[in-house]
Design a protein around this motif. Structure first.
Motif, mmCIF file in Angstrom:
data_model
loop_
_atom_site.group_PDB
_atom_site.id
_atom_site.type_symbol
_atom_site.label_atom_id
_atom_site.label_comp_id
_atom_site.label_asym_id
_atom_site.label_seq_id
_atom_site.Cartn_x
_atom_site.Cartn_y
_atom_site.Cartn_z
ATOM 1 N N VAL A 188 0.873 -1.173 0.000
ATOM 2 C CA VAL A 188 0.000 0.000 0.000
ATOM 3 C C VAL A 188 0.910 1.222 0.000
ATOM 4 C CG1 VAL A 188 -1.908 1.160 1.177
ATOM 5 C CG2 VAL A 188 -1.694 -1.337 1.318
ATOM 6 N N ILE A 189 0.786 2.024 -1.069
ATOM 7 C CA ILE A 189 1.699 3.157 -1.253
ATOM 8 C C ILE A 189 0.923 4.412 -1.650
ATOM 9 C CG2 ILE A 189 3.600 1.616 -1.902
ATOM 10 C CD1 ILE A 189 3.195 2.530 -4.831
ATOM 11 N N PRO A 190 1.547 5.597 -1.474
ATOM 12 C CA PRO A 190 0.884 6.835 -1.889
ATOM 13 C C PRO A 190 0.539 6.789 -3.382
ATOM 14 C CG PRO A 190 2.839 7.326 -0.583
ATOM 15 C CD PRO A 190 2.870 5.852 -0.871
ATOM 16 N N ILE A 191 -0.582 7.416 -3.758
ATOM 17 C CA ILE A 191 -1.065 7.334 -5.143
ATOM 18 C C ILE A 191 -0.083 7.900 -6.162
ATOM 19 C CG2 ILE A 191 -3.523 7.195 -4.649
ATOM 20 C CD1 ILE A 191 -3.661 10.277 -5.131
ATOM 21 N N GLU A 192 0.744 8.857 -5.779
ATOM 22 C CA GLU A 192 1.677 9.448 -6.741
ATOM 23 C C GLU A 192 3.039 8.755 -6.726
ATOM 24 O OE1 GLU A 192 1.561 13.655 -5.778
ATOM 25 O OE2 GLU A 192 0.031 13.961 -7.326
ATOM 26 N N ALA A 193 3.194 7.757 -5.874
ATOM 27 C CA ALA A 193 4.489 7.074 -5.756
ATOM 28 C C ALA A 193 4.512 5.830 -6.631
ATOM 29 C CB ALA A 193 4.732 6.690 -4.297
ATOM 30 N N GLU A 194 5.728 5.314 -6.801
ATOM 31 C CA GLU A 194 5.909 4.073 -7.545
ATOM 32 C C GLU A 194 6.544 3.065 -6.601
ATOM 33 O OE1 GLU A 194 8.121 2.780 -11.615
ATOM 34 O OE2 GLU A 194 7.441 4.859 -11.480
ATOM 35 N N LEU A 195 6.066 1.833 -6.650
ATOM 36 C CA LEU A 195 6.608 0.770 -5.807
ATOM 37 C C LEU A 195 8.024 0.448 -6.269
ATOM 38 C CD1 LEU A 195 5.992 -1.324 -3.550
ATOM 39 C CD2 LEU A 195 5.265 -2.884 -5.375
ATOM 40 N N ASP A 196 8.957 0.430 -5.327
ATOM 41 C CA ASP A 196 10.332 0.013 -5.611
ATOM 42 C C ASP A 196 10.363 -1.499 -5.401
ATOM 43 O OD1 ASP A 196 13.075 -0.767 -5.214
ATOM 44 O OD2 ASP A 196 13.577 1.352 -4.894
ATOM 45 N N LEU A 197 10.419 -2.264 -6.491
ATOM 46 C CA LEU A 197 10.316 -3.721 -6.402
ATOM 47 C C LEU A 197 11.449 -4.340 -5.584
ATOM 48 C CD1 LEU A 197 9.068 -4.502 -10.020
ATOM 49 C CD2 LEU A 197 7.734 -4.493 -7.913
ATOM 50 N N LYS A 198 12.632 -3.742 -5.639
ATOM 51 C CA LYS A 198 13.764 -4.266 -4.850
ATOM 52 C C LYS A 198 13.521 -4.058 -3.354
ATOM 53 C CE LYS A 198 17.771 -4.379 -7.854
ATOM 54 N NZ LYS A 198 17.553 -3.921 -9.194
ATOM 55 N N THR A 242 2.740 -4.692 8.206
ATOM 56 C CA THR A 242 3.915 -4.003 8.722
ATOM 57 C C THR A 242 4.147 -2.731 7.908
ATOM 58 O OG1 THR A 242 5.359 -5.249 7.240
ATOM 59 C CG2 THR A 242 5.046 -6.150 9.453
ATOM 60 N N PHE A 243 5.045 -1.903 8.408
ATOM 61 C CA PHE A 243 5.452 -0.682 7.714
ATOM 62 C C PHE A 243 6.871 -0.880 7.199
ATOM 63 C CE2 PHE A 243 2.254 0.853 10.669
ATOM 64 C CZ PHE A 243 1.567 1.806 9.929
ATOM 65 N N ALA A 244 7.174 -0.329 6.027
ATOM 66 C CA ALA A 244 8.540 -0.352 5.495
ATOM 67 C C ALA A 244 8.664 0.738 4.435
ATOM 68 C CB ALA A 244 8.847 -1.713 4.881
ATOM 69 N N ASP A 245 9.906 1.082 4.144
ATOM 70 C CA ASP A 245 10.193 2.032 3.070
ATOM 71 C C ASP A 245 10.174 1.222 1.768
ATOM 72 O OD1 ASP A 245 11.180 3.907 1.292
ATOM 73 O OD2 ASP A 245 13.232 3.794 2.045
ATOM 74 N N ILE A 246 9.131 1.379 0.974
ATOM 75 C CA ILE A 246 8.958 0.533 -0.223
ATOM 76 C C ILE A 246 8.735 1.345 -1.506
ATOM 77 C CG2 ILE A 246 8.182 -1.559 0.963
ATOM 78 C CD1 ILE A 246 5.252 -0.598 0.438
ATOM 79 N N ILE A 247 8.894 2.674 -1.441
ATOM 80 C CA ILE A 247 8.653 3.463 -2.659
ATOM 81 C C ILE A 247 9.967 3.975 -3.226
ATOM 82 C CG2 ILE A 247 6.273 4.071 -2.128
ATOM 83 C CD1 ILE A 247 7.280 6.818 -1.157
ATOM 84 N N MET A 248 9.925 4.291 -4.529
ATOM 85 C CA MET A 248 11.105 4.842 -5.199
ATOM 86 C C MET A 248 11.350 6.245 -4.699
ATOM 87 S SD MET A 248 11.006 3.617 -9.074
ATOM 88 C CE MET A 248 11.241 1.895 -9.463
ATOM 89 N N GLU A 249 12.625 6.558 -4.598
ATOM 90 C CA GLU A 249 13.006 7.914 -4.143
ATOM 91 C C GLU A 249 12.762 8.922 -5.229
ATOM 92 O OE1 GLU A 249 13.869 8.579 -0.991
ATOM 93 O OE2 GLU A 249 13.570 6.461 -0.620
#
Length: 162
Positions: A67-77, A155-162
Motif C-alpha cells: 500500500v503506497i501513496p497514489i503518486e508514488a511508484e513501488l520500488d520492487l527491490k 507491517t510498515f517499510a520504506d517501499i517506494i522509489m526515491e
C-alpha cells in the motif's frame, strides 16, 4: 413506504467493524475505473493521504500486498527485501479479481478472499488518517494507518522509489 437507501458494506468495512476500528467512508462515482489521483481530486483530498493497493507475486509464487501513496511508484527491490524475497513483480491485472475478490480500482489490503502479507509504506505513519479503497469502486475508507495495519496484520517499510 419508501425504502431507505442502504450504504453498501464491503468485506473490508465489516472486518474493520469486527475489530472495532473506526473509519469513515467517502463515496464518488465509481461506474468506471479511476486512478488514485482522479479519486483524490473527486473527493477534494490532498494526494499525500490517498494510498493505492498493489498486489504482487514473488519468485517463490507467494503473493504480497503493498500500500503506497497514489503518486508514488513501488520500488520492487525494496518491496522484495521488506518481505524477505529475492524478487517480486506486479500481479497480472487479469489475475486480480480471481485472487483477491476485488476489481481494479476497488482493491484494498483487507477483506480479500485470502489474507496475504501486507506492507504499508512508512510515509503513512506521519498522518493521523489515510484513505484507501473501501473494497469496491466508488468507495474510499479514511482510517488510521496503525489501525489499518492492525486489521491487516501488516507491517510498515520504506517501499517506494526515491
Amino acid at each position: 413506504m419508501a425504502k431507505k437507501e442502504k450504504e453498501i458494506k464491503t468485506n473490508a468495512m465489516r472486518l474493520l467493524e469486527q475489530k472495532k476500528i473506526s473509519y469513515m467512508v467517502h463515496t464518488y462515482d465509481g461506474e468506471e475505473f479511476h486512478d488514485g489521483v482522479s479519486v483524490a481530486d473527486m473527493l477534494g483530498q490532498p494526494h499525500e493521504i490517498v494510498y493505492k493497493t498493489l498486489v504482487t507475486v514473488a519468485k517463490s509464487k507467494e503473493h504480497y500486498v503493498f500500500v503506497i501513496p497514489i503518486e508514488a511508484e513501488l520500488d520492487l527491490k525494496k518491496a522484495a527485501k521488506a518481505v524477505h524475497e529475492k524478487s517480486i513483480e506486479m500481479l497480472p491485472l487479469k489475475d486480480l479479481t480471481d485472487l483477491t475478490g476485488y476489481v481494479r480500482g476497488g482493491c484494498t489490503c483487507i477483506g480479500m478472499k485470502k489474507q496475504f502479507p501486507v506492507v504499508l509504506d512508512e510515509s503513512a505513519k506521519q498522518f493521523p488518517a489515510i484513505m484507501v479503497s473501501g473494497g469496491r469502486r466508488g468507495s474510499q475508507m479514511e482510517v488510521n494507518p496503525e489501525d489499518l495495519m492492525r486489521a491487516a496484520n501488516g507491517t510498515f517499510a520504506d517501499i517506494i522509489m526515491e
